[in-house]
Design an enzyme around this catalytic site. Structure first.
Site, short mmCIF file in Angstrom:
data_model
loop_
_atom_site.label_atom_id
_atom_site.label_comp_id
_atom_site.label_asym_id
_atom_site.label_seq_id
_atom_site.Cartn_x
_atom_site.Cartn_y
_atom_site.Cartn_z
N HIS A 163 0.82 -1.22 0.00
CA HIS A 163 0.00 0.00 0.00
C HIS A 163 0.85 1.27 0.00
O HIS A 163 0.37 2.34 -0.37
CB HIS A 163 -1.00 0.01 1.17
N ASP A 198 0.31 -7.65 1.40
CA ASP A 198 0.57 -6.21 1.53
C ASP A 198 2.07 -5.94 1.63
O ASP A 198 2.52 -5.19 2.49
CB ASP A 198 -0.17 -5.59 2.71
N SER A 315 4.43 2.83 8.00
CA SER A 315 4.18 1.66 7.16
C SER A 315 5.41 1.25 6.38
O SER A 315 6.07 2.08 5.75
CB SER A 315 3.05 1.95 6.16
#
Length: 463
Positions: A163, A198, A315
């Site tokens: 992402h 992911d 992230s």
């Protein structure tokens, strides 16, 4: 059916976006009768040679707890570097009045040690791992943002979240710039991405002699082990927080960040929204809009839970053990809900285990894609069935010729353990099946007629 608590905390993603396109949310990923195709993002046509990644293989023996001496020995180097840690803010940050504040690009990230004799174990961990943690600035598809990553090889392969690399699925051809802790900036290309895990790998152009992250065996972790997080929350590169392993073998269901030409597994028609959705956040100046692209489904992830502070921009960053080794890739935090504004850490953060991340990264580098197991069954939470007497994943139906049917499983069986991991429901089972590559063998414990039985199955391939 996935039960949804009346009150829950929803994880959100941690790449820090400046601008976004709009879109709409979708819901949960499970084992289904009609498996989807999980194509990777656009990757170079040629295969990439896999680099040697430092660290223990998944089958390595449990780590031995060591003293802080070897790590603190590195502080001499850190102390000599000097300078100011952190750097400027590179993306929108919430000010007290809600207006965005934009700063200068991040400066070189050094480790400030004013008193080496009084340094802590965390300082030693940071001295060892900080050079292998990078900040990514990504643009494309009408969006831009930043996140974190870790260096896998000295010639510039970097692991991050899918992402982050695709801007939540906004683009399969991102423009990527990567800033190292020493201030060097490299252009990078997307090698391969995997929306099911992911995870994504990018390759720095012209890089050589880079410091690399060391992998630990995430299967050897204990609840209560110390954790350290390094990343770029809100664009503040080189930020450090620490805590403990709060829980192991958690599973969360999150919205997929597949790009438009990718597909991920659809939620069964009779399922409800999963309680975890780490994409649900607002960007200053976009109130009343949904900045995310339309996703085609959701995915279930196995995660390590930690109370170390994690915020948007973390992230793809590093979750480290007390020896400075990678135990997880930061992926999500839980929020207490509420309206408006980007949510911050409440001490419930999640990371993708290093063993899973290393397996996927190796496949992405070698092939541009990664494979995932498929059990070939539709499952729900047994707790929602009035006749169930044990917690687990209740098989509703099996796919003819699939792994479940070939292993002798049938409708009404309740799977309680998968490869040694307790299964509390359908999300747990789906997440653990996806950890394994296609064709892998798995040992399941299931309950039929009140009796526990064990079977070994050979998983199919998620398409």
């Amino acid at each position: 059916m996935t039960a949804t608590p009346e009150n829950h905390e929803a994880p959100e993603n941690h790449e820090n976006h400046a601008t976004h396109d709009t879109g709409s949310p979708v819901t949960a990923d499970h084992e289904t009768v009609a498996p989807p195709t999980a194509s990777p993002a656009q990757a170079p046509a040629q295969a990439h040679a896999a680099p040697a990644m430092a660290g223990a293989a998944p089958s390595a023996a449990p780590k031995a707890k060591s003293s802080m001496g070897p790590l603190l020995g590195m502080l001499t180097v850190g102390a000599l570097i000097g300078g100011v840690a952190g750097g400027g803010v590179v993306a929108a940050v919430l000010a007290s009045d809600g207006a965005p504040v934009v700063g200068t690009p991040a400066a070189p990230t050094s480790i400030t040690v004013n008193d080496p004799d009084d340094a802590t174990l965390v300082t030693g961990v940071v001295a060892k791992a900080m050079p292998a943690v990078v900040t990514l600035t990504v643009a494309g598809g009408g969006s831009s943002g930043n996140g974190s990553g870790v260096i896998l090889s000295d010639d510039g392969y970097v692991l991050t979240n899918n992402h982050v690399a695709t801007l939540e699925g906004a683009t399969s051809s991102p423009s990527i710039r990567v800033t190292l802790s020493d201030g060097r900036i490299f252009d990078a290309e997307l090698v391969g991405s995997d929306p099911i895990a992911d995870l994504a790998v990018v390759k720095l152009e012209g890089a050589e002699g880079l410091p690399t992250i060391e992998f630990a065996d995430s299967d050897a972790l204990n609840v209560g082990d110390r954790t350290v997080v390094i990343g770029a929350p809100l664009g503040l590169a080189g930020s450090v927080s620490n805590g403990i392993v709060s829980a192991l073998n958690r599973s969360i269901t999150v919205r997929s960040s597949a790009v438009p030409d990718q597909q991920v597994e659809q939620q069964p028609d009779d399922s409800t929204d999963a309680p975890f959705d780490f994409w649900d956040f607002d960007v200053p100046g976009t109130e009343g809009t949904d900045p995310r692209p339309v996703s085609s489904g959701t995915v279930s992830l196995p995660v390590i839970q930690t109370d170390a502070a994690i915020n948007p921009g973390n992230s793809g960053g590093a979750l480290l053990d007390d020896e400075g080794r990678l135990i997880g890739i930061v992926v999500a935090i839980a929020t207490a809900g509420g309206s408006g504004g980007q949510s911050g850490s409440i001490g419930v953060g999640f990371s993708i285990p290093s063993n899973f991340a290393q397996r996927v990264a190796t496949e992405l580098i070698e092939n541009g894609t990664a494979t995932h197991g498929l059990l070939g069954a539709t499952v729900t939470d047994s707790i929602n069935d009035a006749e169930s007497t044990v917690v687990g994943a209740l098989i509703d139906s099996v796919v003819p010729g699939g792994a479940a049917e070939q292993g002798g499983l049938r409708s009404g069986d309740v799977i309680t353990i998968f490869n040694g991991v307790p299964i509390a429901g359908s999300v747990d089972l789906t997440a653990q099946v996806r950890v394994l590559p296609a064709g892998a063998s798995a040992t399941l414990t299931y309950v039929r007629g009140g009796e526990a039985q064990e079977v070994t199955v050979t998983l199919g391939e998620l398409q």
